[in-house]
Design an enzyme around this catalytic site. Structure first.
Site, PDB file in Angstrom:
ATOM      1  N   GLU A 228      -9.696   6.155   7.117  1.00 30.73           N
ATOM      2  CA  GLU A 228      -8.252   6.375   7.045  1.00 30.73           C
ATOM      3  C   GLU A 228      -7.824   7.636   6.293  1.00 30.73           C
ATOM      4  O   GLU A 228      -6.866   8.303   6.698  1.00 30.73           O
ATOM      5  CB  GLU A 228      -7.584   5.155   6.402  1.00 30.73           C
ATOM      6  CG  GLU A 228      -7.646   3.923   7.269  1.00 30.73           C
ATOM      7  CD  GLU A 228      -7.163   2.681   6.526  1.00 30.73           C
ATOM      8  OE1 GLU A 228      -6.211   2.051   6.993  1.00 30.73           O
ATOM      9  OE2 GLU A 228      -7.744   2.360   5.471  1.00 30.73           O
TER      10      GLU A 228
ATOM     11  N   ARG B 159       0.835  -1.208   0.000  1.00 27.85           N
ATOM     12  CA  ARG B 159       0.000   0.000   0.000  1.00 27.85           C
ATOM     13  C   ARG B 159       0.868   1.256   0.000  1.00 27.85           C
ATOM     14  O   ARG B 159       0.483   2.273  -0.588  1.00 27.85           O
ATOM     15  CB  ARG B 159      -0.961   0.006   1.191  1.00 27.85           C
ATOM     16  CG  ARG B 159      -2.002   1.113   1.121  1.00 27.85           C
ATOM     17  CD  ARG B 159      -3.085   0.947   2.154  1.00 27.85           C
ATOM     18  NE  ARG B 159      -4.100  -0.014   1.812  1.00 27.85           N
ATOM     19  CZ  ARG B 159      -5.249   0.290   1.187  1.00 27.85           C
ATOM     20  NH1 ARG B 159      -5.481   1.539   0.813  1.00 27.85           N
ATOM     21  NH2 ARG B 159      -6.132  -0.641   0.935  1.00 27.85           N
TER      22      ARG B 159
END
Length: 789
Positions: free
Chosen positions: A728, A326
């Site tokens: 997030e 990620r």
């Protein structure tokens, strides 16, 4: 799974508390009144034992001998177990092996559990554990990312993503810069520490109360260490006092150890970590060492990039493969890199195994390109915001370095709106003037964007289940696989159900997450929980509604189009029935009023062999403009003002979403400013409590804090009521504070020099940057024609 329509349109809200309503968190009054029950608040069952573990004092060593006789003899001690007493699997790695439940003959970080103790009191267990006599054969530890890179010491293989020929593009670029930076880690510092309570059941199984974001993983791993089939273990999570990723995998070891002790003694066992033990024994946000080599034209437009991200993973894989992936996916943040290469390394060190943390590697990956944007601006004498805007993804420049097309270009308009509403240009001019007049106190300003991919990068995790019961009085019971850690997931999914049936939110009860109600669940993580669980709950509701419509059509001889759910009523042709009355009719006609629901995210795929695919269903976007004031003599600073504009699509609950944005920003700001993890040269964590580890306080929040949601921006993808994830992405808005601090320091050289500036930007780090800037000025004689990276 019943197929949902491709386009989901929210019906007009008339019942109270449907999706889009600003209603309070379902447990808010319990939180503030102290009635919300956490693991340590549960009534203690008769015969309860308390657990702890003995910890390694070496970062890397072989165990030559371990004498536990004094531990066993301590008053109140009922059981002491080592790895040799584990009846089932001894490795509890969540994805890849490498995490022993208790150490064997090798230890790989200071604090690693060696043995487990159960005693009649927590004090007795902790005192007894200190009496172990362990003899070690020390081995050389690897403690830093740079050392691991030098030795090619990795927990998982490295990975590369590439588009085009970056080497050729870099060689041909009119301008080229290189830089490196260290990005610090972060302790989760949840209010409720790691805790669980395990009770033996009558069939040799166990019931686990746990503070975990992933109850199904706890269930599977506890069953594994006990040598039981999974159905013998039930796991329940009512709520957590914060998680932030720290309870995705890190809660399972406690449950496994408590489960072993409960099975061995036949008595219930509670394992609650002290804060200092929690900080030593559980993983944190990965700290990263990143580099860039970028080429660009006179206007600051990127033409090529070669980026490296290297995460300090600790001693085992844990979730590090996906975390570094990620970071690689987000090494571009919001910018088209041109021809680009991104390489990711998963560095093994003899420290605690780092784990998930809000953003899951994305923030660490974004930091290097945001530094690059500032460096380009200083090199070319440009405003950093102009460089950022020129490099945004847009039509014709919309393919990421991993092959996904950015389809919805939200950021150009969003940034224009924020630039205007925050008075960026006027303030930039005023700040520049202030800094020229003020020799010591400097101000800084930065406006930074966020583009964050939404979906688990592990494809199989993009699924969810739900269970909905409609009772004969019209009340509704909802259960789903998501867990509540304070973020408001339960109330959001309840609002989805209220919208589906068009009934008041008060009719809906969300029960604790349990593995015997909804099985095989994914973790509550990746900002995907509202998307996944909301759609699964909607699927269950649509199944029940279809049965109710069929009943109405058959009973009242109307067409399906003549059946409408609205305002706590059901209209059937010309007749109107109260919701509860209609449900009672359906029950008497033997209509099933219960259904499970399921959802799997469509479209996503990624090939790690080629480094290309579509790992994300869509991107969430936002931007923040932050202003700081810095004392260049002490390095101290304050955040004066922050303006945020964030895109949450068609919000399920604007009040909850704004709270998430505010909290995410503050947590991101803390990560990049005050929260510093310090280790000794032996690998011992030195920051083990609030006296030495500084999370942001209320006084650290911006004095002027303005948060708004982007209006009229429904998700193009068919998410639940066209909403977008919000968990997030706001954390990365804190990057604006880090950039503003660097901007303030750069003003010492009239913005002609980009100082080295690692994170966290503690006052000490700020002073180092000030010293470097003044040294550059001295070396360049203050000549305004000189420019440097």
């Amino acid at each position: 799974m019943r197929k949902l329509p491709d386009t989901i349109v929210q019906p007009p809200a008339s019942a109270r508390g449907t999706a889009g309503s600003r209603i309070a968190h379902d447990s808010a009054w319990k939180h503030v009144s102290g009635q919300a029950r956490y693991i340590d608040d549960l009534p203690e069952p008769p015969g309860l034992l308390h657990a702890t573990v003995g910890q390694s004092t070496q970062a890397h060593a072989r165990i030559k001998s371990m004498d536990l006789s004094a531990v066993r003899a301590y008053p109140g001690v009922v059981a002491v177990l080592t790895v040799d007493e584990v009846p089932g699997h001894t490795d509890i790695g969540p994805v890849f092996p490498g995490d022993p439940v208790l150490a064997g003959d090798l230890v790989e970080f200071i604090g690693q559990p060696l043995f487990a103790v159960a005693a009649t009191s927590l004090r007795a267990a902790r005192q007894a554990a200190k009496l172990a006599k362990v003899e070690y054969e020390p081995l050389e530890p690897v403690l830093t990312t740079k050392d691991a890179l030098a030795k090619q010491f990795f927990v998982r293989p490295s990975h590369t993503q590439q588009r085009g020929d970056p080497d050729q593009a870099l060689a041909a670029a009119p301008h080229r810069l290189q830089a490196e930076m260290h990005v610090g880690g972060q302790e989760h510092f949840y209010l409720e520490g790691q805790a669980c309570l395990v009770e033996p059941t009558e069939d040799a199984g166990v019931f686990v109360h746990t503070s975990s974001q992933h109850p199904s993983e706890v269930q599977k791993l506890v069953a594994g260490v006990l040598g039981l089939p999974i159905h013998e273990v039930q796991v329940e999570v009512r709520r957590m006092g914060g998680g932030f990723g720290g309870k995705e995998t890190q809660a399972a070891p406690l449950a496994c150890i408590a489960g072993l002790l409960a099975r061995h003694t036949g008595r219930p066992v509670k394992y609650r970590m002290a804060r200092s033990d929690d900080m030593v024994q559980t993983g944190k946000r990965h700290d990263f060492y990143n580099t860039y080599d970028i080429g660009f034209d006179d206007e600051g437009m990127l033409q090529g990039a070669d980026i490296m991200v290297a995460g300090r993973c600790g001693y085992s894989p844990d979730l590090s493969e996906a975390v570094v992936d990620r970071a690689m996916f987000h090494a571009d943040n919001a910018y088209y890199l041109g021809q680009a290469r991104v390489v990711g390394h998963r560095c093994k060190t003899h420290t605690v195994s780092n784990t998930a943390f809000r953003g899951f590697g994305g923030p660490q990956g974004m930091m290097i390109i945001e530094r690059a944007m500032d460096d380009i601006a200083r090199h070319r004498g440009l405003d950093p915001l102009d460089v950022r805007k020129r490099n945004l993804y847009g039509p014709g420049r919309d393919e990421t370095h991993y092959g996904q097309i950015v389809e919805q270009h939200v950021l150009p308009e969003l940034i224009e709106q924020l630039e205007a509403s925050s008075d960026y240009r006027e303030r930039r001019q005023a700040i520049t003037g202030f800094n020229r007049r003020s020799p010591v106190v400097k101000r800084g300003l930065a406006l930074t964007p966020v583009k964050f991919g939404i979906s688990f990068t592990a494809k199989h995790l993009n699924q969810a289940g739900a269970l909905v019961h409609v009772y004969t009085d019209g009340s509704i019971h909802l259960n789903h696989g998501g867990t509540e850690m304070g973020q408001g997931l339960f109330i959001k999914v309840a609002q989805v159900v209220a919208t589906a049936f068009q009934v008041d939110i008060d009719r809906i009860k969300v029960s604790a997450t349990r593995t015997d109600k909804v099985p095989n669940t994914s973790p509550t993580a990746a900002s995907s929980s509202s998307d996944l669980n909301g759609m699964a709950a909607l699927d269950a509701c649509e199944t029940i509604k279809a049965r109710l419509v069929d009943f109405a059509v058959e009973t009242y001889a109307v067409s399906a189009d003549e059946v409408e759910f609205a305002n706590n009523q059901v209209r059937v042709g010309k007749d109107r029935f109260g919701w509860a009355d209609f449900v009672q009719q359906a029950y008497m006609a033997r209509v099933s009023l219960s259904s499970s629901g399921f959802y799997a995210t469509p479209k996503i795929h990624y090939d790690p062999e080629t480094g290309r695919g579509r790992p994300f269903l869509y991107y969430a976007n936002g931007a923040a403009c932050s202003e700081v004031v810095v004392d260049t003599l002490t390095g101290e600073y304050r955040v004066i003002r922050t303006d945020i504009l964030h895109d949450v699509g068609q919000s399920l609950n604007p009040e909850i979403d704004i709270g998430q944005i505010e909290g995410g920003f503050i947590q991101g700001m803390g990560w990049l400013t005050t929260e510093e993890l310090m280790y000794s040269d032996k690998g011992q964590l030195m920051t083990t409590g609030p006296a030495t580890y500084k999370i942001p306080a209320a006084s650290d929040a911006p004095e002027d804090f303005r948060v708004a949601l982007l209006a009229h921006s429904p998700n193009r993808e068919a998410t639940v009521f066209r909403s977008k994830a919000v968990g997030e992405p706001p954390l990365m808005l804190g990057i604006s504070v880090w950039c503003a601090l660097r901007d303030a320091v750069a003003s010492l050289a009239d913005y002609r020099y980009s100082p080295p500036f690692d994170s966290p930007a503690t006052p000490e780090q700020v002073l180092r940057a000030v010293t470097a800037t003044r040294q550059w000025l001295a070396d360049n004689g203050g000549d305004s024609s000189c420019k440097s990276a």
